[in-house]
Scaffold this motif. Structure first.
Motif, PDB file in Angstrom:
ATOM      1  N   VAL A  97     -42.283 -49.838  10.038  1.00 39.21           N
ATOM      2  CA  VAL A  97     -44.331 -49.263   9.794  1.00 39.21           C
ATOM      3  C   VAL A  97     -45.040 -50.061  11.288  1.00 39.21           C
ATOM      4  O   VAL A  97     -46.173 -48.610  11.287  1.00 39.21           O
ATOM      5  N   LEU A  98     -45.107 -51.103  11.575  1.00 40.67           N
ATOM      6  CA  LEU A  98     -46.129 -50.436  12.947  1.00 40.67           C
ATOM      7  C   LEU A  98     -45.521 -49.146  14.077  1.00 40.67           C
ATOM      8  O   LEU A  98     -46.448 -48.851  14.752  1.00 40.67           O
ATOM      9  N   GLN A  99     -44.321 -49.106  13.892  1.00 40.02           N
ATOM     10  CA  GLN A  99     -43.680 -48.298  15.123  1.00 40.02           C
ATOM     11  C   GLN A  99     -44.767 -46.343  14.970  1.00 40.02           C
ATOM     12  O   GLN A  99     -45.211 -45.762  15.231  1.00 40.02           O
ATOM     13  N   ALA A 100     -44.211 -46.155  13.581  1.00 39.75           N
ATOM     14  CA  ALA A 100     -45.122 -45.006  13.021  1.00 39.75           C
ATOM     15  C   ALA A 100     -46.435 -45.286  12.817  1.00 39.75           C
ATOM     16  O   ALA A 100     -47.057 -44.086  13.571  1.00 39.75           O
ATOM     17  N   LEU A 101     -46.880 -46.289  12.962  1.00 39.91           N
ATOM     18  CA  LEU A 101     -48.962 -45.980  12.963  1.00 39.91           C
ATOM     19  C   LEU A 101     -48.939 -46.126  14.451  1.00 39.91           C
ATOM     20  O   LEU A 101     -50.089 -45.581  14.741  1.00 39.91           O
ATOM     21  N   GLY A 102     -48.061 -46.696  14.844  1.00 40.98           N
ATOM     22  CA  GLY A 102     -48.467 -45.998  16.624  1.00 40.98           C
ATOM     23  C   GLY A 102     -47.981 -44.798  16.947  1.00 40.98           C
ATOM     24  O   GLY A 102     -48.757 -44.223  17.373  1.00 40.98           O
ATOM     25  N   THR A 103     -46.969 -44.295  16.419  1.00 37.83           N
ATOM     26  CA  THR A 103     -46.866 -42.476  16.814  1.00 37.83           C
ATOM     27  C   THR A 103     -48.139 -42.148  16.270  1.00 37.83           C
ATOM     28  O   THR A 103     -48.677 -40.870  16.679  1.00 37.83           O
ATOM     29  N   TRP A 104     -48.437 -42.319  14.987  1.00 41.69           N
ATOM     30  CA  TRP A 104     -49.335 -41.564  14.653  1.00 41.69           C
ATOM     31  C   TRP A 104     -50.654 -41.835  15.506  1.00 41.69           C
ATOM     32  O   TRP A 104     -51.809 -40.901  15.735  1.00 41.69           O
ATOM     33  N   GLY A 105     -51.116 -42.541  15.803  1.00 41.57           N
ATOM     34  CA  GLY A 105     -51.970 -43.007  16.805  1.00 41.57           C
ATOM     35  C   GLY A 105     -51.897 -43.232  18.071  1.00 41.57           C
ATOM     36  O   GLY A 105     -53.334 -42.955  19.094  1.00 41.57           O
ATOM     37  N   ALA A 106     -51.400 -43.066  18.441  1.00 41.98           N
ATOM     38  CA  ALA A 106     -50.849 -42.138  19.983  1.00 41.98           C
ATOM     39  C   ALA A 106     -51.794 -41.143  20.846  1.00 41.98           C
ATOM     40  O   ALA A 106     -52.088 -41.145  21.500  1.00 41.98           O
ATOM     41  N   PRO A 107     -52.119 -40.565  19.446  1.00 45.03           N
ATOM     42  CA  PRO A 107     -52.906 -38.937  20.362  1.00 45.03           C
ATOM     43  C   PRO A 107     -54.353 -39.385  20.524  1.00 45.03           C
ATOM     44  O   PRO A 107     -55.098 -39.256  21.388  1.00 45.03           O
ATOM     45  N   LEU A 109     -55.011 -42.324  22.819  1.00 43.13           N
ATOM     46  CA  LEU A 109     -55.088 -43.195  23.380  1.00 43.13           C
ATOM     47  C   LEU A 109     -54.970 -42.711  25.410  1.00 43.13           C
ATOM     48  O   LEU A 109     -54.103 -42.447  25.941  1.00 43.13           O
ATOM     49  N   GLN A 110     -55.923 -40.734  24.598  1.00 38.71           N
ATOM     50  CA  GLN A 110     -56.023 -40.366  26.140  1.00 38.71           C
ATOM     51  C   GLN A 110     -56.741 -40.672  26.740  1.00 38.71           C
ATOM     52  O   GLN A 110     -56.696 -40.613  28.423  1.00 38.71           O
ATOM     53  N   GLU A 111     -57.502 -41.282  26.726  1.00 36.37           N
ATOM     54  CA  GLU A 111     -58.359 -41.992  27.901  1.00 36.37           C
ATOM     55  C   GLU A 111     -59.024 -43.842  27.121  1.00 36.37           C
ATOM     56  O   GLU A 111     -59.037 -43.997  26.400  1.00 36.37           O
ATOM     57  N   ARG A 112     -58.825 -44.468  28.018  1.00 39.11           N
ATOM     58  CA  ARG A 112     -58.704 -45.705  28.563  1.00 39.11           C
ATOM     59  C   ARG A 112     -60.472 -46.262  28.339  1.00 39.11           C
ATOM     60  O   ARG A 112     -60.779 -45.573  29.519  1.00 39.11           O
ATOM     61  N   ARG A 113     -61.112 -46.698  27.550  1.00 40.44           N
ATOM     62  CA  ARG A 113     -62.029 -47.221  27.144  1.00 40.44           C
ATOM     63  C   ARG A 113     -62.679 -48.241  27.631  1.00 40.44           C
ATOM     64  O   ARG A 113     -62.101 -48.897  28.266  1.00 40.44           O
ATOM     65  N   PRO A 114     -63.530 -48.506  28.986  1.00 42.93           N
ATOM     66  CA  PRO A 114     -64.321 -49.633  29.587  1.00 42.93           C
ATOM     67  C   PRO A 114     -64.051 -50.507  28.794  1.00 42.93           C
ATOM     68  O   PRO A 114     -64.075 -51.913  29.428  1.00 42.93           O
ATOM     69  N   THR A 179     -48.109 -43.485  32.302  1.00 44.09           N
ATOM     70  CA  THR A 179     -46.901 -43.245  31.605  1.00 44.09           C
ATOM     71  C   THR A 179     -46.543 -43.246  30.679  1.00 44.09           C
ATOM     72  O   THR A 179     -45.634 -42.861  30.321  1.00 44.09           O
ATOM     73  N   CYS A 180     -46.622 -44.659  30.710  1.00 43.94           N
ATOM     74  CA  CYS A 180     -45.201 -45.470  29.384  1.00 43.94           C
ATOM     75  C   CYS A 180     -46.064 -44.582  28.707  1.00 43.94           C
ATOM     76  O   CYS A 180     -45.531 -44.574  27.437  1.00 43.94           O
ATOM     77  N   VAL A 181     -47.432 -44.164  27.803  1.00 38.23           N
ATOM     78  CA  VAL A 181     -47.682 -43.854  27.199  1.00 38.23           C
ATOM     79  C   VAL A 181     -47.153 -42.610  26.631  1.00 38.23           C
ATOM     80  O   VAL A 181     -46.924 -42.342  25.234  1.00 38.23           O
ATOM     81  N   ALA A 182     -47.162 -41.824  27.532  1.00 40.64           N
ATOM     82  CA  ALA A 182     -45.967 -40.723  27.595  1.00 40.64           C
ATOM     83  C   ALA A 182     -45.889 -40.484  27.490  1.00 40.64           C
ATOM     84  O   ALA A 182     -44.572 -39.372  26.231  1.00 40.64           O
ATOM     85  N   VAL A 183     -43.747 -41.445  27.952  1.00 38.11           N
ATOM     86  CA  VAL A 183     -42.727 -41.286  27.090  1.00 38.11           C
ATOM     87  C   VAL A 183     -42.855 -42.016  25.749  1.00 38.11           C
ATOM     88  O   VAL A 183     -42.191 -41.325  24.855  1.00 38.11           O
ATOM     89  N   GLY A 184     -43.785 -42.898  25.266  1.00 40.65           N
ATOM     90  CA  GLY A 184     -43.742 -43.812  24.252  1.00 40.65           C
ATOM     91  C   GLY A 184     -44.406 -42.548  22.974  1.00 40.65           C
ATOM     92  O   GLY A 184     -43.656 -42.663  22.433  1.00 40.65           O
ATOM     93  N   ARG A 185     -45.207 -41.330  23.006  1.00 45.81           N
ATOM     94  CA  ARG A 185     -45.281 -40.014  22.956  1.00 45.81           C
ATOM     95  C   ARG A 185     -44.443 -39.125  22.707  1.00 45.81           C
ATOM     96  O   ARG A 185     -44.594 -38.313  22.467  1.00 45.81           O
ATOM     97  N   GLY A 186     -43.202 -39.584  23.597  1.00 44.75           N
ATOM     98  CA  GLY A 186     -42.227 -38.204  23.511  1.00 44.75           C
ATOM     99  C   GLY A 186     -42.976 -36.857  24.233  1.00 44.75           C
ATOM    100  O   GLY A 186     -42.208 -35.917  24.262  1.00 44.75           O
ATOM    101  N   VAL A 187     -43.729 -36.872  25.356  1.00 44.14           N
ATOM    102  CA  VAL A 187     -43.920 -36.031  25.868  1.00 44.14           C
ATOM    103  C   VAL A 187     -44.008 -36.161  27.150  1.00 44.14           C
ATOM    104  O   VAL A 187     -43.834 -34.876  27.846  1.00 44.14           O
TER     105      VAL A 187
END
Length: 214
Positions: A97-107, A109-114, A179-187
């Motif tokens: 369930v958390l993995q599916a939520l993470g996949t849905w929410g990954a886009p 994470l384009q930019e880390r907020r301060p 880079t880890c986010v990109a791998v996690g997103r599958g891009v």
């Protein structure tokens, strides 16, 4: 006999999704599950890795999770003599369930907020999901500038943990959070990252070869 009074609010809908949200839909509950998927945690550790949660809310959510059969509290033997919280089998069933939520929410994470807090092991869930189809199994230790975590991929016991792996890992990866986010997103595959120089990979064996070839 009248129904027993409820101690928590319910959607009162005969629907599986509504029943699930009755249990895990409160703010912070699923993030507490995320932390406990790492393994048994002390209250102070949970509070440190859930920046923004108040002590009252954390204590309340943990009590709710115990009552609902998602988590248990036990005392560690001496010399630790501390109490830890850990997930039950029912609680661990929330991993996909958390993995599916993470996949849905990954886009998002384009930019880390301060104001964004970050912990290295928060990247483990999407990475675990992205490595699941390699056809190889073993332990991958991951080092980010923010810290280390490890994931066990393949087989029936997929899991992750904070810090170095308790046993010698089959593969070691060094990369940055983006880079880890990109791998996690599958891009981005680990292999493409290695070839581009954004991922350092060390290790031999079936799992290392599968990652290099990805």
């Amino acid at each position: 006999m009248p129904p027993a009074p409820r101690s928590r609010r319910s959607y009162d809908q005969y629907c599986a999704a509504a029943r699930a949200l009755d249990v895990v839909g409160d703010r912070w509950t699923l993030l507490i599950v995320r932390e406990l998927l790492v393994g048994p945690r002390r209250y102070t550790d949970l509070h440190a890795d859930l920046p923004g949660v108040s002590t009252d809310v954390l204590a309340s959510r943990l009590k709710d999770m115990e009552r609902e059969g998602l988590a248990t509290r036990r005392r560690l033997p001496p010399p630790a003599a501390a109490y830890v919280y850990e997930l039950t089998d029912r609680g661990r069933e929330l991993l996909p369930v958390l993995q599916a939520l993470g996949t849905w929410g990954a886009p998002a994470l384009q930019e880390r907020r301060p104001t964004d807090a970050v912990r290295a092991h928060w990247f483990a869930l999407p990475l675990l999901r992205s490595l699941a189809g390699l056809g190889a199994e073993g332990v991958v230790q991951v080092r980010l500038p923010e810290g280390e975590f490890h994931v066990r991929v393949g087989g029936e016991g997929e899991s992750y943990g904070d810090g170095p792996a308790p046993e010698s890992p089959d593969v070691r990866l060094t990369l940055d959070a983006e880079t880890c986010v990109a791998v996690g997103r599958g891009v981005l595959t680990v292999g493409d990252g290695v070839r581009a120089g954004s991922i350092d990979l060390s290790g031999e064996g079936v799992l290392a070869k599968a990652l290099r070839a990805s």
